[in-house]
Design a protein around this motif. Structure first.
Motif, PDB file in Angstrom:
ATOM      1  N   GLU A   1      45.052 -51.685   1.483  1.00  0.00           N
ATOM      2  CA  GLU A   1      44.157 -51.650   0.228  1.00  0.00           C
ATOM      3  C   GLU A   1      44.920 -52.405  -0.680  1.00  0.00           C
ATOM      4  O   GLU A   1      44.126 -52.953  -1.486  1.00  0.00           O
ATOM      5  CB  GLU A   1      44.395 -49.981  -0.138  1.00  0.00           C
ATOM      6  CG  GLU A   1      43.393 -49.079   0.761  1.00  0.00           C
ATOM      7  CD  GLU A   1      44.192 -48.496   1.800  1.00  0.00           C
ATOM      8  OE1 GLU A   1      45.315 -49.115   2.002  1.00  0.00           O
ATOM      9  OE2 GLU A   1      43.882 -47.988   2.698  1.00  0.00           O
ATOM     10  N   LYS A   2      46.113 -52.527  -0.693  1.00  0.00           N
ATOM     11  CA  LYS A   2      47.048 -53.543  -1.611  1.00  0.00           C
ATOM     12  C   LYS A   2      46.628 -54.996  -1.776  1.00  0.00           C
ATOM     13  O   LYS A   2      46.575 -55.479  -2.557  1.00  0.00           O
ATOM     14  CB  LYS A   2      48.459 -53.346  -1.660  1.00  0.00           C
ATOM     15  CG  LYS A   2      48.783 -51.891  -1.994  1.00  0.00           C
ATOM     16  CD  LYS A   2      50.118 -51.652  -1.929  1.00  0.00           C
ATOM     17  CE  LYS A   2      50.901 -50.496  -2.345  1.00  0.00           C
ATOM     18  NZ  LYS A   2      52.306 -50.407  -2.062  1.00  0.00           N
ATOM     19  N   THR A   3      46.209 -55.328  -0.639  1.00  0.00           N
ATOM     20  CA  THR A   3      45.499 -56.676  -0.391  1.00  0.00           C
ATOM     21  C   THR A   3      43.873 -56.653  -0.558  1.00  0.00           C
ATOM     22  O   THR A   3      43.300 -57.783  -0.096  1.00  0.00           O
ATOM     23  CB  THR A   3      45.984 -57.528   0.897  1.00  0.00           C
ATOM     24  OG1 THR A   3      45.641 -56.487   1.927  1.00  0.00           O
ATOM     25  CG2 THR A   3      47.496 -57.479   0.952  1.00  0.00           C
ATOM     26  N   ASN A   4      43.419 -55.806  -1.019  1.00  0.00           N
ATOM     27  CA  ASN A   4      41.977 -55.638  -0.901  1.00  0.00           C
ATOM     28  C   ASN A   4      41.372 -56.792  -1.815  1.00  0.00           C
ATOM     29  O   ASN A   4      40.329 -57.301  -1.370  1.00  0.00           O
ATOM     30  CB  ASN A   4      41.582 -54.500  -1.618  1.00  0.00           C
ATOM     31  CG  ASN A   4      39.942 -54.095  -1.256  1.00  0.00           C
ATOM     32  OD1 ASN A   4      39.559 -54.524  -0.357  1.00  0.00           O
ATOM     33  ND2 ASN A   4      39.294 -53.708  -2.462  1.00  0.00           N
ATOM     34  N   PRO A   5      41.976 -57.321  -2.943  1.00  0.00           N
ATOM     35  CA  PRO A   5      41.137 -58.468  -3.643  1.00  0.00           C
ATOM     36  C   PRO A   5      41.224 -59.595  -2.463  1.00  0.00           C
ATOM     37  O   PRO A   5      40.294 -60.697  -2.663  1.00  0.00           O
ATOM     38  CB  PRO A   5      42.187 -58.655  -4.858  1.00  0.00           C
ATOM     39  CG  PRO A   5      42.827 -57.428  -5.015  1.00  0.00           C
ATOM     40  CD  PRO A   5      43.011 -56.964  -3.730  1.00  0.00           C
ATOM     41  N   LEU A   6      42.206 -59.857  -1.978  1.00  0.00           N
ATOM     42  CA  LEU A   6      42.378 -61.076  -0.869  1.00  0.00           C
ATOM     43  C   LEU A   6      41.446 -61.019   0.229  1.00  0.00           C
ATOM     44  O   LEU A   6      40.730 -62.090   0.390  1.00  0.00           O
ATOM     45  CB  LEU A   6      43.643 -61.337  -0.384  1.00  0.00           C
ATOM     46  CG  LEU A   6      44.160 -62.449   0.374  1.00  0.00           C
ATOM     47  CD1 LEU A   6      43.800 -63.703  -0.314  1.00  0.00           C
ATOM     48  CD2 LEU A   6      45.324 -62.591   1.126  1.00  0.00           C
ATOM     49  N   PHE A   7      41.027 -59.703   0.685  1.00  0.00           N
ATOM     50  CA  PHE A   7      40.157 -59.411   1.580  1.00  0.00           C
ATOM     51  C   PHE A   7      38.792 -59.711   1.105  1.00  0.00           C
ATOM     52  O   PHE A   7      37.789 -60.434   1.729  1.00  0.00           O
ATOM     53  CB  PHE A   7      40.222 -58.014   2.380  1.00  0.00           C
ATOM     54  CG  PHE A   7      41.211 -57.829   3.284  1.00  0.00           C
ATOM     55  CD1 PHE A   7      41.100 -58.524   4.475  1.00  0.00           C
ATOM     56  CD2 PHE A   7      42.183 -57.173   2.979  1.00  0.00           C
ATOM     57  CE1 PHE A   7      42.080 -58.161   5.510  1.00  0.00           C
ATOM     58  CE2 PHE A   7      43.459 -56.929   3.780  1.00  0.00           C
ATOM     59  CZ  PHE A   7      42.939 -57.492   5.186  1.00  0.00           C
ATOM     60  N   ASP A   8      38.677 -59.103  -0.088  1.00  0.00           N
ATOM     61  CA  ASP A   8      37.180 -59.605  -0.897  1.00  0.00           C
ATOM     62  C   ASP A   8      37.070 -60.770  -1.101  1.00  0.00           C
ATOM     63  O   ASP A   8      35.746 -61.425  -1.151  1.00  0.00           O
ATOM     64  CB  ASP A   8      37.077 -58.737  -2.310  1.00  0.00           C
ATOM     65  CG  ASP A   8      37.047 -57.232  -1.969  1.00  0.00           C
ATOM     66  OD1 ASP A   8      36.498 -56.820  -0.779  1.00  0.00           O
ATOM     67  OD2 ASP A   8      37.554 -56.510  -3.006  1.00  0.00           O
ATOM     68  N   SER A   9      37.973 -61.868  -1.401  1.00  0.00           N
ATOM     69  CA  SER A   9      37.476 -63.149  -1.580  1.00  0.00           C
ATOM     70  C   SER A   9      36.976 -63.784  -0.227  1.00  0.00           C
ATOM     71  O   SER A   9      36.258 -64.849  -0.412  1.00  0.00           O
ATOM     72  CB  SER A   9      38.860 -63.778  -2.002  1.00  0.00           C
ATOM     73  OG  SER A   9      38.915 -65.080  -2.124  1.00  0.00           O
ATOM     74  N   ILE A  10      37.554 -63.188   0.787  1.00  0.00           N
ATOM     75  CA  ILE A  10      37.353 -64.055   2.211  1.00  0.00           C
ATOM     76  C   ILE A  10      35.872 -63.285   2.856  1.00  0.00           C
ATOM     77  O   ILE A  10      34.927 -64.071   3.289  1.00  0.00           O
ATOM     78  CB  ILE A  10      38.107 -63.922   3.104  1.00  0.00           C
ATOM     79  CG1 ILE A  10      39.468 -64.629   2.670  1.00  0.00           C
ATOM     80  CG2 ILE A  10      37.878 -64.354   4.538  1.00  0.00           C
ATOM     81  CD1 ILE A  10      40.659 -64.495   3.613  1.00  0.00           C
ATOM     82  N   GLN A  11      35.839 -61.917   2.573  1.00  0.00           N
ATOM     83  CA  GLN A  11      34.766 -61.195   3.108  1.00  0.00           C
ATOM     84  C   GLN A  11      33.613 -60.759   2.110  1.00  0.00           C
ATOM     85  O   GLN A  11      32.490 -60.346   2.628  1.00  0.00           O
ATOM     86  CB  GLN A  11      35.113 -59.882   3.729  1.00  0.00           C
ATOM     87  CG  GLN A  11      35.956 -60.086   4.815  1.00  0.00           C
ATOM     88  CD  GLN A  11      36.686 -58.916   5.183  1.00  0.00           C
ATOM     89  OE1 GLN A  11      36.980 -57.766   4.620  1.00  0.00           O
ATOM     90  NE2 GLN A  11      37.153 -58.396   6.503  1.00  0.00           N
ATOM     91  N   GLY A  12      33.811 -61.254   0.861  1.00  0.00           N
ATOM     92  CA  GLY A  12      32.797 -60.632  -0.285  1.00  0.00           C
ATOM     93  C   GLY A  12      31.468 -61.267  -0.092  1.00  0.00           C
ATOM     94  O   GLY A  12      30.416 -60.502  -0.536  1.00  0.00           O
ATOM     95  N   ALA A  13      31.294 -62.538   0.556  1.00  0.00           N
ATOM     96  CA  ALA A  13      29.821 -63.262   0.845  1.00  0.00           C
ATOM     97  C   ALA A  13      29.004 -62.309   1.656  1.00  0.00           C
ATOM     98  O   ALA A  13      27.883 -62.534   1.772  1.00  0.00           O
ATOM     99  CB  ALA A  13      29.851 -64.522   0.956  1.00  0.00           C
ATOM    100  N   PHE A  14      29.670 -61.306   2.579  1.00  0.00           N
ATOM    101  CA  PHE A  14      28.934 -60.761   3.575  1.00  0.00           C
ATOM    102  C   PHE A  14      28.409 -59.418   3.127  1.00  0.00           C
ATOM    103  O   PHE A  14      28.907 -58.945   2.255  1.00  0.00           O
ATOM    104  CB  PHE A  14      29.874 -60.630   4.908  1.00  0.00           C
ATOM    105  CG  PHE A  14      30.277 -61.902   5.395  1.00  0.00           C
ATOM    106  CD1 PHE A  14      29.593 -62.563   6.452  1.00  0.00           C
ATOM    107  CD2 PHE A  14      31.355 -62.549   5.329  1.00  0.00           C
ATOM    108  CE1 PHE A  14      29.878 -63.713   6.632  1.00  0.00           C
ATOM    109  CE2 PHE A  14      31.785 -63.930   5.506  1.00  0.00           C
ATOM    110  CZ  PHE A  14      31.076 -64.483   6.484  1.00  0.00           C
TER     111      PHE A  14
END
Length: 220
Positions: A149-162
């Protein structure tokens, strides 16, 4: 081989820059003049994710190039395998192992972990809920050891378009890169390589045309 191995230094240097930037921003808490500008924070996160993707691609390419082998015919019957980029080195022989061992380590860490994380997050939470173990002590301990969860912004940056249910598609792009490079490493001829790459392209297009994983229709 030495030139290929030296590229690991630039890859490690890039990752250290990313880690250093993240630590610096965490210390500063993204604050500038007493305020936290979301545009600056978003730009930095997108830049870091792009940097990580480029490092992943370079690391995968270099590792597989080092591990690529070639067939060497010695006489009418005897066949030996050598390193593709240095025919003097017997494949996985003492000289080649100096380069092959680091390449295998990088493949098992930097190449394997990013797509695995993108594939399991957030699918792991849905799996826990399906099995009704999301409140178990084992799951809580695991989440504390690996705090995704602490790296959620980084995940959102890569996965956010889906779309939410297709966020794992981000990991497929990493796997596509890996498979395309593997087709060259494992192929004995260029014809085989191009055939495998063409089949991979058809598979990619079929998968994405079937599921349309992006939120925006024109992206699909």
């Amino acid at each position: 081989m030495d030139v290929l191995a030296l590229k690991y230094i630039t890859i490690i240097y890039s990752l250290l820059l990313v880690i250093g930037t993240v630590l610096l921003l965490k210390m500063c808490n993204f604050k500038l003049c007493g305020k936290s500008p979301p545009s600056l924070k978003g730009s930095i996160i997108h830049g870091l994710s792009g940097f990580l993707v480029m490092s992943y691609s370079e690391c995968t390419k270099v590792s597989l190039m080092i591990l690529t082998r070639s067939k060497l015919s010695i006489g009418p019957e005897k066949v030996d395998y050598v390193a593709f980029y240095n025919g003097d080195y017997s494949y996985m022989g003492p000289e080649h192992l100096k380069y092959a061992i680091p390449a295998i380590i990088f493949l098992q860490t930097m190449v394997a972990i990013p797509p695995l994380l993108l594939l399991t997050y957030p699918l792991c939470y849905k799996l826990f809920a399906l099995l009704r173990i999301e409140e178990s002590k084992c799951v809580h301990i695991t989440c504390e050891i690996v705090p995704l969860e602490k790296t959620n912004p980084l995940f959102d940056s890569i996965q956010g378009a889906f779309k939410d249910r297709y966020r794992f598609f981000a990991s497929l792009y990493f796997l596509y890169r890996l498979c395309a490079l593997l087709s060259f490493t494992l192929s004995n001829t260029l014809t085989t390589h191009y055939t495998l790459t063409g089949a991979l392209l058809v598979f990619m297009l079929t998968i994405h045309a079937t599921f349309c994983p992006y939120k925006k229709r024109w992206h699909n």
